[in-house]
Design a protein around this motif. Structure first.
Motif, short mmCIF file in Angstrom:
data_model
loop_
_atom_site.label_atom_id
_atom_site.label_comp_id
_atom_site.label_asym_id
_atom_site.label_seq_id
_atom_site.Cartn_x
_atom_site.Cartn_y
_atom_site.Cartn_z
N VAL A 1 0.15 16.82 5.67
CA VAL A 1 0.59 15.55 4.78
C VAL A 1 1.99 15.35 4.93
O VAL A 1 2.87 16.21 4.69
CB VAL A 1 0.10 15.80 3.18
CG1 VAL A 1 0.54 14.70 2.38
CG2 VAL A 1 -1.43 16.15 3.28
N ARG A 2 2.36 14.36 5.43
CA ARG A 2 3.81 13.95 5.75
C ARG A 2 4.24 12.76 5.00
O ARG A 2 3.72 11.82 4.83
CB ARG A 2 4.13 13.80 7.40
CG ARG A 2 3.61 14.83 8.30
CD ARG A 2 3.93 14.59 9.70
NE ARG A 2 3.32 15.61 10.54
CZ ARG A 2 2.31 15.32 11.33
NH1 ARG A 2 1.80 14.12 11.57
NH2 ARG A 2 1.91 16.15 12.26
N ASP A 3 5.71 12.90 4.54
CA ASP A 3 6.26 11.85 4.02
C ASP A 3 6.43 10.66 4.81
O ASP A 3 6.91 10.69 6.01
CB ASP A 3 7.70 12.45 3.40
CG ASP A 3 8.29 11.26 2.57
OD1 ASP A 3 8.93 10.12 3.17
OD2 ASP A 3 8.43 11.56 1.46
N ARG A 4 6.05 9.49 4.35
CA ARG A 4 6.02 8.23 5.32
C ARG A 4 7.34 7.82 5.69
O ARG A 4 7.47 7.32 6.57
CB ARG A 4 5.45 7.19 4.66
CG ARG A 4 3.96 7.24 4.60
CD ARG A 4 3.05 5.93 4.04
NE ARG A 4 3.11 4.78 4.92
CZ ARG A 4 2.66 3.73 4.80
NH1 ARG A 4 1.92 3.43 3.53
NH2 ARG A 4 2.88 2.57 5.58
N THR A 5 8.24 8.17 4.70
CA THR A 5 9.72 7.67 5.15
C THR A 5 10.42 8.96 6.06
O THR A 5 11.12 8.44 6.79
CB THR A 5 10.46 7.62 3.77
OG1 THR A 5 9.96 6.55 2.91
CG2 THR A 5 11.95 6.98 4.04
N THR A 6 10.39 10.01 5.68
CA THR A 6 11.18 11.00 6.33
C THR A 6 10.25 11.90 7.22
O THR A 6 11.01 12.53 8.22
CB THR A 6 11.85 12.14 5.27
OG1 THR A 6 10.79 12.79 4.70
CG2 THR A 6 12.43 11.33 4.07
N SER A 7 8.82 11.84 7.06
CA SER A 7 8.04 12.66 8.18
C SER A 7 8.18 13.96 7.74
O SER A 7 7.51 14.80 8.58
CB SER A 7 8.36 12.42 9.74
OG SER A 7 8.33 11.12 9.95
N ALA A 8 8.75 14.26 6.73
CA ALA A 8 8.73 15.71 6.51
C ALA A 8 7.42 16.13 5.84
O ALA A 8 6.64 15.47 5.04
CB ALA A 8 9.84 15.94 5.12
N LEU A 9 6.89 17.44 6.09
CA LEU A 9 5.73 18.08 5.83
C LEU A 9 5.79 18.27 4.15
O LEU A 9 6.69 19.19 3.86
CB LEU A 9 5.45 19.27 6.46
CG LEU A 9 3.95 19.88 6.41
CD1 LEU A 9 3.11 19.06 6.86
CD2 LEU A 9 3.90 21.28 7.00
N VAL A 10 4.85 17.63 3.53
CA VAL A 10 5.07 17.94 1.98
C VAL A 10 3.74 19.15 1.65
O VAL A 10 3.46 19.64 0.60
CB VAL A 10 4.92 16.58 1.26
CG1 VAL A 10 6.03 15.98 1.54
CG2 VAL A 10 3.42 16.10 1.55
N GLY A 11 2.93 19.08 2.61
CA GLY A 11 1.83 20.08 2.36
C GLY A 11 0.55 19.86 3.43
O GLY A 11 0.98 19.15 4.28
N ARG B 1 2.46 6.69 0.02
CA ARG B 1 3.58 7.71 0.18
C ARG B 1 3.48 8.51 1.58
O ARG B 1 4.68 9.25 1.89
CB ARG B 1 3.91 8.51 -0.99
CG ARG B 1 4.34 7.71 -2.33
CD ARG B 1 4.65 8.77 -3.40
NE ARG B 1 3.41 9.57 -3.88
CZ ARG B 1 3.35 10.46 -4.80
NH1 ARG B 1 4.49 11.03 -5.11
NH2 ARG B 1 2.28 11.02 -5.13
N PHE B 2 2.17 8.73 1.91
CA PHE B 2 2.16 9.67 3.23
C PHE B 2 1.31 9.17 4.25
O PHE B 2 0.70 8.38 4.30
CB PHE B 2 1.59 11.22 2.40
CG PHE B 2 2.07 11.42 1.12
CD1 PHE B 2 3.27 11.96 0.97
CD2 PHE B 2 1.19 11.40 -0.10
CE1 PHE B 2 4.00 12.34 0.02
CE2 PHE B 2 1.83 11.83 -1.31
CZ PHE B 2 3.33 12.36 -1.11
N THR B 3 1.56 9.96 5.27
CA THR B 3 0.76 9.93 6.53
C THR B 3 0.01 11.32 6.64
O THR B 3 0.34 12.13 6.57
CB THR B 3 1.52 9.59 7.51
OG1 THR B 3 2.21 8.44 7.49
CG2 THR B 3 0.66 9.51 9.12
N LEU B 4 -1.53 11.29 7.13
CA LEU B 4 -2.19 12.26 7.18
C LEU B 4 -2.50 12.26 8.62
O LEU B 4 -3.03 11.33 9.28
CB LEU B 4 -3.46 12.22 6.37
CG LEU B 4 -3.34 12.58 4.91
CD1 LEU B 4 -2.41 11.83 4.07
CD2 LEU B 4 -4.75 12.51 4.26
N ALA B 5 -2.25 13.35 9.31
CA ALA B 5 -2.74 13.59 10.72
C ALA B 5 -2.87 15.04 11.14
O ALA B 5 -2.26 15.83 10.36
CB ALA B 5 -1.43 12.87 11.69
N PRO B 6 -3.50 15.42 12.06
CA PRO B 6 -3.72 16.81 12.25
C PRO B 6 -2.53 17.64 12.47
O PRO B 6 -1.64 17.07 12.95
CB PRO B 6 -4.66 16.85 13.71
CG PRO B 6 -5.56 15.70 13.50
CD PRO B 6 -4.50 14.82 12.89
#
Length: 335
Positions: A71-81, A10-15
């Motif tokens: 931690v960004r939503d892979r679909t929307t790129s929204a920051l979830v934490g 579900r997520f993408t992790l990056a600095p």
């Protein structure tokens, strides 16, 4: 070293970056979010700007630095934490971690999914020996998360920390690489090399060079290969990465110099090279490495691991027309 971006289902992790600033500031201002954290609801946009400006771009072993990972939503790129990683300065291959989620993302497994991926990366790519977390004793959700991920509850320091005007209890959670491997299965193991496996290492060298050293002429490639088992490999101390009983990569060390590092192309991007470098530095005192200038990906690989360019030669050690960059382990240049 950790390679970004990292992904989960579900997520993408990056600095953490400037694009995350408004959302990051918003949930840090939330009183429930700040309750067990080091900041207060008075967190400001200026505080976020200062954090972004001061944090490193990568996790560098024993740097003492903290890196905040979005931690960004892979679909929307929204920051979830966000996740935090601290490369402990006075203990080799030891990392402290933390996690903060925006209120809408709690209770849906986001923390476990994102932190699980980070912990995997720390062991598989960063070469971690121990990963740990310290949580407020009242934060039961955090405790459940780390227990779910296989962290041991190492201890409880009762009313040991004067925090936000009161004595608080601290829990420590930790997992070792050996425990992680027992739970998930080892991706590979590192061991000393043996002369009987020179043919297998030469084959790895050839596949790796064919995949990454397209600047080498066929004649030079063949000439180097012909000397590997008789001249080059016997001259170095070998560290071999092994999976399912077969070598998948190796490093060669001589007098503090990383003379060679090659990984089977099928295993690129899985932390094998990072683990070999970490072992070479930690156990064999490596501080220097030479890299072909025409192989910029390799130079970037070492720079991300704390090496910096200190010189250049117009030819390689045999006088062939392949410029070489000389790198030393030390403080990285400012980003």
């Amino acid at each position: 070293m950790l390679e970004f971006p990292m992904t989960t289902d579900r997520f993408t992790l990056a600095p953490l970056g400037a694009v995350d600033g408004p959302s990051f500031t918003a949930y840090r201002r939330d009183p429930d979010t700040a309750r067990f954290q080091s900041w207060t609801p008075a967190w400001s946009e200026a505080d976020t700007d200062t954090l972004l400006a001061s944090q490193p771009s990568a996790v560098r072993a024993q740097s003492g630095e903290w890196l905040q990972i979005a931690v960004r939503d892979r679909t929307t790129s929204a920051l979830v934490g966000d996740l935090a990683v601290h490369a402990v300065a006075d203990q080799p291959d030891t990392y402290e971690v933390g996690v903060t989620l925006a209120p809408p993302s709690r209770g849906v497994g986001a923390g476990a999914e994102a932190m699980g991926r980070l912990v995997e990366g720390l062991f598989r790519q960063q070469g971690a020996h121990r990963v740990f977390a310290v949580t407020d004793g009242r934060n039961a959700a955090a405790g459940r998360l780390f227990a779910r991920l296989g962290f041991r509850h190492e201890g409880r320091a009762v009313e040991a920390d004067w925090f936000k005007g009161e004595w608080t209890t601290l829990d420590t959670w930790a997992v070792l690489r050996s425990e992680f491997d027992d739970r998930h299965g080892p991706a590979f193991a590192l061991r000393a090399g043996d002369p009987t496996e020179y043919p297998a290492l030469v084959a790895i060298w050839r596949r790796a060079v064919d995949a990454t050293h397209d600047f080498l002429s066929d004649e030079d490639r063949d000439a180097i290969e012909a000397q590997l088992a008789t001249a080059y490999l016997p001259a170095v101390t070998l560290v071999v990465a092994e999976s399912d009983g077969e070598p998948i990569g190796f490093a060669g060390v001589l007098d503090g110099v990383l003379e060679m590092l090659f990984v089977d192309p099928d295993r690129h991007g899985r932390g094998v090279g990072s683990a070999l470098v970490a072992r070479a530095v930690r156990e064999h005192g490596v501080t220097r490495v030479d890299v072909n200038e025409q192989n910029p990906d390799a130079a970037a690989f070492y720079v991300r691991r704390g090496f910096r360019t200190v010189g250049r030669s117009p030819t390689d050690e045999a006088g062939r027309p392949y410029p070489v960059l000389h790198l030393e382990l030390g403080e990285p240049d400012a980003d």
